[in-house]
Design an enzyme around this catalytic site. Structure first.
Site, PDB file in Angstrom:
ATOM      1  N   ARG A  21     -10.270  17.318   6.435  1.00 16.91           N
ATOM      2  CA  ARG A  21     -10.979  17.659   5.188  1.00 16.91           C
ATOM      3  C   ARG A  21     -12.374  18.199   5.493  1.00 16.91           C
ATOM      4  NH1 ARG A  21     -10.002  12.024   2.297  1.00 16.91           N
ATOM      5  NH2 ARG A  21      -8.346  11.625   3.792  1.00 16.91           N
ATOM      6  N   HIS A  45     -12.557   4.300  -0.378  1.00 12.16           N
ATOM      7  CA  HIS A  45     -12.697   3.295   0.700  1.00 12.16           C
ATOM      8  C   HIS A  45     -13.528   2.093   0.255  1.00 12.16           C
ATOM      9  CE1 HIS A  45     -12.409   6.885   3.679  1.00 12.16           C
ATOM     10  NE2 HIS A  45     -11.211   6.320   3.588  1.00 12.16           N
ATOM     11  N   ASN A  72       0.861  -1.188   0.000  1.00  9.91           N
ATOM     12  CA  ASN A  72       0.000   0.000   0.000  1.00  9.91           C
ATOM     13  C   ASN A  72       0.897   1.236   0.000  1.00  9.91           C
ATOM     14  OD1 ASN A  72      -1.778   2.044   0.508  1.00  9.91           O
ATOM     15  ND2 ASN A  72      -2.667   1.129   2.359  1.00  9.91           N
ATOM     16  N   ARG A 109      -2.778  -2.026  -3.313  1.00 10.81           N
ATOM     17  CA  ARG A 109      -3.929  -1.158  -3.088  1.00 10.81           C
ATOM     18  C   ARG A 109      -3.784   0.092  -3.968  1.00 10.81           C
ATOM     19  NH1 ARG A 109      -4.677   3.775   0.770  1.00 10.81           N
ATOM     20  NH2 ARG A 109      -6.882   4.110   0.426  1.00 10.81           N
ATOM     21  N   GLU A 166      -8.715  -3.968   5.647  1.00 14.16           N
ATOM     22  CA  GLU A 166      -8.460  -3.785   4.219  1.00 14.16           C
ATOM     23  C   GLU A 166      -7.349  -4.706   3.719  1.00 14.16           C
ATOM     24  OE1 GLU A 166      -9.371   0.585   2.891  1.00 14.16           O
ATOM     25  OE2 GLU A 166      -8.798   0.616   4.986  1.00 14.16           O
TER      26      GLU A 166
END
Ligand code: AMP
Length: 403
Positions: A243, A182, A11, A93, A390
């Site tokens: 964010r 996601h 990742n 990923r 994940e």
């Protein structure tokens, strides 16, 4: 571990590489670690083998993603030939596959070109993914490499959900639309919820809330995503650590036209200085927000309230695409751990017949593996906490697609 069944999960972030060797059958992690500060003077890597303590070493000033991957193979795994021999696939990923990929994909040169094409949708991540893929293909030329795209799960959204209400040419010529993010996590927890609740996968409507530093929510009908909160990039939707989430676009024109900010400066404000951080003025970390609120800090209390209010409104809005809601799932660092956030959100959803079991909610962590039902028996909707994983799902998908 037996031969030929493990997956190396890679990742790559803009300045980091997370890696793990995972058994896709039982989820056991033989070794995992992270290379950080890549490109900087203090580039370093830390790792641990199962049951052993963590080790850390410098990678040398300015080390890049390729150097990190070489170090994993040549130094960390060098003395563990059995692990190298056990690799059935490498799972990468990938943050954005745009609308080019709707499922995991075996890497070849054309897939590398596709990821390159999607750089505008993930300008920090996709270039790093490409570096990681190229380095890993070089050191493992004879093992299948599989890309698992964060956007793939959302490719089943209908056009009326993924289009923005702007002139068509920006979609047809520039591919400007909602892509989501996601996806691997939403896919995993939606499937786990269905299995755990003993529901029929062909008749199961679930709202999945992935709440970590980045946060997004999806409406999933019979295993397929039909709406999600992140947009062209992961800036849209819920309020996040730094964010803003959804915002009136006029705020951007105001900042540029009336205050003289450049587009890049506004991008930084909305991505790095907003959300929990912007409202609290203190921290982007939900634990810090909760502690501040409990200690009487009004700005932290406002950040907490805004996070919960906006999340509850989003959940409520997904009753429209789903028609009937069977379950709501909380996952991610905040979703799995903050019983106070879950309590507030469920209180706000009371008009929909959502009822909390306060004891179960507070004690969710005593359930097996930190998961379990937190809704009351007479709740109209089952509400459950499911830790996301994940790496495991990337390992499983990569192993399946490598066959
Ligand atoms: P993630 O990005 O999924 O690792 O989640 C990170 C977020 O989870 C941060 O905002 C953390 O503050 C939050 N988090 C982790 N543990 C807890 C906890 N026990 N209570 C509240 N928030 C938590």
């Amino acid at each position: 571990m037996a031969n030929d069944k493990n997956v190396l999960v890679v990742n790559c972030g803009s300045s980091s590489v997370k890696f793990a060797i995972v058994d896709p059958q039982d989820g056991k992690v033989a070794v995992s670690g992270i290379a950080e500060a890549l490109g900087l003077d203090d580039a370093r890597i830390s790792w641990s083998f199962q049951g052993e303590s963590k080790r850390e070493e410098s990678l040398g000033a300015g080390a890049d993603h390729a150097r990190a991957i070489d170090f994993v193979v040549d130094t960390i795994l060098a003395a563990h030939k059995e692990l190298l021999d056990s690799l059935a696939a490498v799972g990468h990923r990938i943050v954005s596959g745009g609308d080019l990929y709707s499922q995991p994909t075996l890497v070849d040169d054309s897939v590398e070109a596709g990821i390159e094409k999607c750089i505008p949708f993930a300008p920090l991540h996709n270039p790093a993914h490409l570096q990681g893929i190229r380095a890993a293909r070089k050191v493992f030329p004879s093992i299948p490499h599989v890309c698992v795209f964060d956007t793939a799960f959302h490719q089943t959204m209908p056009e009326y959900a993924f289009r923005f209400a702007i002139p068509e040419k920006y979609y047809t010529e520039n591919r400007i639309r909602r892509y989501g993010a996601h996806g691997t996590s939403h896919y995993y927890v939606a499937g786990e919820a269905c299995r755990e609740l003993g529901a029929d996968p062909e008749n199961f409507n679930v709202i999945t809330c992935h709440l970590g530093n980045g946060a997004s929510i999806s409406a999933v009908k019979n295993g397929k995503c039909i709406d999600t909160s992140m947009g062209l990039t992961p800036l849209d939707g819920l309020m996040m650590g730094t964010r803003s989430g959804s915002i009136d676009p006029s705020v951007i024109f105001f900042l540029c036209d009336n205050m003289g900010y450049t587009a890049q400066e506004v991008c930084k404000i909305l991505n790095k200085e907003s959300g929990l951080m912007g409202i609290s003025g203190k921290t982007s970390d939900f634990r810090g927000i909760t502690e501040g609120k409990l200690a009487g800090d009004e700005k932290c209390a406002l950040a907490f309230d805004m996070f919960c209010y906006r999340l509850a409104k989003f959940i409520a809005s997904y009753y429209v695409p789903l028609g009937r809601v069977d379950a709501i799932v909380f996952t991610g660092g905040i979703g799995e751990n903050s019983f106070r956030m879950r309590q507030r959100v469920m209180e706000l959803l009371a008009p929909f017949g959502v009822k909390i079991d306060e004891v179960k909610n507070e004690k969710a962590l005593v359930f097996k593996g930190g998961r379990g039902l937190i809704s009351a028996e007479d709740s109209s909707v089952k509400v459950t906490v499911i830790p996301t994983n994940e790496e495991l799902i990337i390992a499983r998908l990569a192993a399946d697609f490598a066959k």
